[in-house]
Design an enzyme around this catalytic site. Sequence first.
Site, PDB file in Angstrom:
ATOM      1  N   GLU A  81       9.530   8.895   0.280  1.00 42.84           N
ATOM      2  CA  GLU A  81      10.425   7.913  -0.393  1.00 42.84           C
ATOM      3  C   GLU A  81      11.005   6.915   0.408  1.00 42.84           C
ATOM      4  O   GLU A  81      11.738   6.975   1.377  1.00 42.84           O
ATOM      5  CB  GLU A  81      11.548   8.907  -0.697  1.00 42.84           C
ATOM      6  N   LYS A 259      20.855  16.362  -4.011  1.00 47.92           N
ATOM      7  CA  LYS A 259      19.634  15.851  -4.017  1.00 47.92           C
ATOM      8  C   LYS A 259      19.546  14.813  -2.801  1.00 47.92           C
ATOM      9  O   LYS A 259      18.521  14.803  -1.824  1.00 47.92           O
ATOM     10  CB  LYS A 259      18.707  15.615  -5.210  1.00 47.92           C
ATOM     11  N   ASP A 275      11.098  25.012   7.743  1.00 47.20           N
ATOM     12  CA  ASP A 275      10.699  25.427   6.422  1.00 47.20           C
ATOM     13  C   ASP A 275      11.594  24.902   5.311  1.00 47.20           C
ATOM     14  O   ASP A 275      12.792  25.017   5.255  1.00 47.20           O
ATOM     15  CB  ASP A 275      10.724  26.944   6.294  1.00 47.20           C
ATOM     16  N   HIS A 373      16.159  -0.473  -3.295  1.00 50.57           N
ATOM     17  CA  HIS A 373      15.165   0.489  -3.338  1.00 50.57           C
ATOM     18  C   HIS A 373      13.705  -0.290  -3.661  1.00 50.57           C
ATOM     19  O   HIS A 373      12.909  -0.104  -3.062  1.00 50.57           O
ATOM     20  CB  HIS A 373      15.608   1.428  -4.588  1.00 50.57           C
TER      21      HIS A 373
HETATM   22  C1  MEV Z   1      17.560   9.478  -5.076  1.00 53.01           C
HETATM   23  O1  MEV Z   1      16.261   9.965  -4.181  1.00 53.01           O
HETATM   24  C2  MEV Z   1      19.043  10.057  -4.280  1.00 53.01           C
HETATM   25  C3  MEV Z   1      20.087   9.680  -5.152  1.00 53.01           C
HETATM   26  O2  MEV Z   1      19.899  10.068  -6.716  1.00 53.01           O
HETATM   27  C4  MEV Z   1      21.362  10.548  -4.653  1.00 53.01           C
HETATM   28  C5  MEV Z   1      22.524  10.315  -5.389  1.00 53.01           C
HETATM   29  O3  MEV Z   1      22.540   9.939  -6.600  1.00 53.01           O
HETATM   30  O4  MEV Z   1      23.544  10.530  -4.693  1.00 53.01           O
HETATM   31  C6  MEV Z   1      20.200   8.197  -4.983  1.00 53.01           C
END
Ligand code: MEV
Length: 423
Positions: A81, A259, A275, A373
């Site tokens: 990513e 995430k 892992d 991004h």
């Molecule tokens: C994207 O991989 C991760 C984000 O969505 C985390 C977040 O929203 O805090 C940018």
Amino acid sequence: MTSRISGFYKLSPEERLDKIADKIDLNEEEKSILKGDSKFSIKQADRMIENVIGYLPIPLGIAANFKVNGRDVFVPMVTEEPSVIAAASNAAKLAYDSGGFMTSYSGSIMIGQIQVTDVQDPYGAMARVYENKQELINLCNQQDPKLVSLGGGIQDVHVRVVHTDTEKMMVIHLHVDTKDAMGANAVNTMAEAASPLIEKITKGKVILRILSNLADERITRVRAVFENPFQDDQEAIDKFYKASQLAIYDPYRAATHNKGIMNGISSVVLATGNDTRAVEAGAHVYASVSGQYQSLTRWEKGENNKIIGTLELPLAVGLVGGATQSHPVAKLATKMMGVQTAEQLAAVIASVGLAQNFAAIRALASEGIQKGHMKLHARNLAAMAGATEGEIDQVVEIAVKNQSFKFHEMEEIVKSLNTHGKG
Ligand code: MEV
């Protein structure tokens, strides 16, 4: 050794590797392993998993600016990513001057579960297990004299009765100090070996004998102070704080927030051959121990517009066993960080998670993440849109200038270059 290298991102991959090699003493062979030129053969891959026909190379990058418990460290991160490594490095820079990341560790205890069904008197059987605890402990420790000689081994036994739809089942927990190993093999071996004795004591039937990924006796906590990151802009501070609060009260937001934390954590876990699924399962279930799934981090306003961040999660990672030793790049990743114990490794991993979360909320609560991004993703898009190696930089330059990052816009830019070139 300082983890701060200005303009690191502007260098070529070869120049970056030379710089890092210089800082942490990597020899030519180690450099060639990192470049993917040697060492990881199809034979090695075939020894690791089944039915091998090839492998999937994923980029390894270095997060700079990390200071963890007073020690500067370059952090290897493996991820597909874009933005993740840049974001972690930027956030780490903002915490650097106030001392970086400070951590604590609850210890390296992993829990193995033994499920016992068809017990006539579960509470009576529970008492009998406790009466025979020492015999169980001795039996389990006999399975792993090496671990015991290192000061590890089974520390305690706990018994639970779980009321299910059909019966009151027993679940026996083995609490095993796995020291610098993640410990799944040690724990599973003990759980299997202990089962006949458990059946004898409880007069029940053992079904499952397996590690629990809710490693809540292997908790790492990290704290960092971000020095006035919004330059006294009260509105920006307020937005940051409110954005972080939503992840405590709304599980839809918490899932994405966590995430983002795992973007950082899993990248380092993977780089070290640990892992990723075990760590992810542990983190997400820990996020819901209160009964509601919520943020793994907390953000507080400090004096002089400082932002104080904390993160707490189970981190079942090790330095011995599995791919951590058998994969040459994983071995090097550990060496690069200079970590000697599982605790030190977990400290670095948790620090990256906290930095990642800070960077994500900061971007989301201000200009959004897409601009940065897409800029970082542009090189990839340019190649997918047909730009040759020699054209990529030029295509990206035009795309950034025009803020045109859609795939068809990239294709147009490539086409225009080609037409121009041919004309
Ligand atoms: C994207 O991989 C991760 C984000 O969505 C985390 C977040 O929203 O805090 C940018």
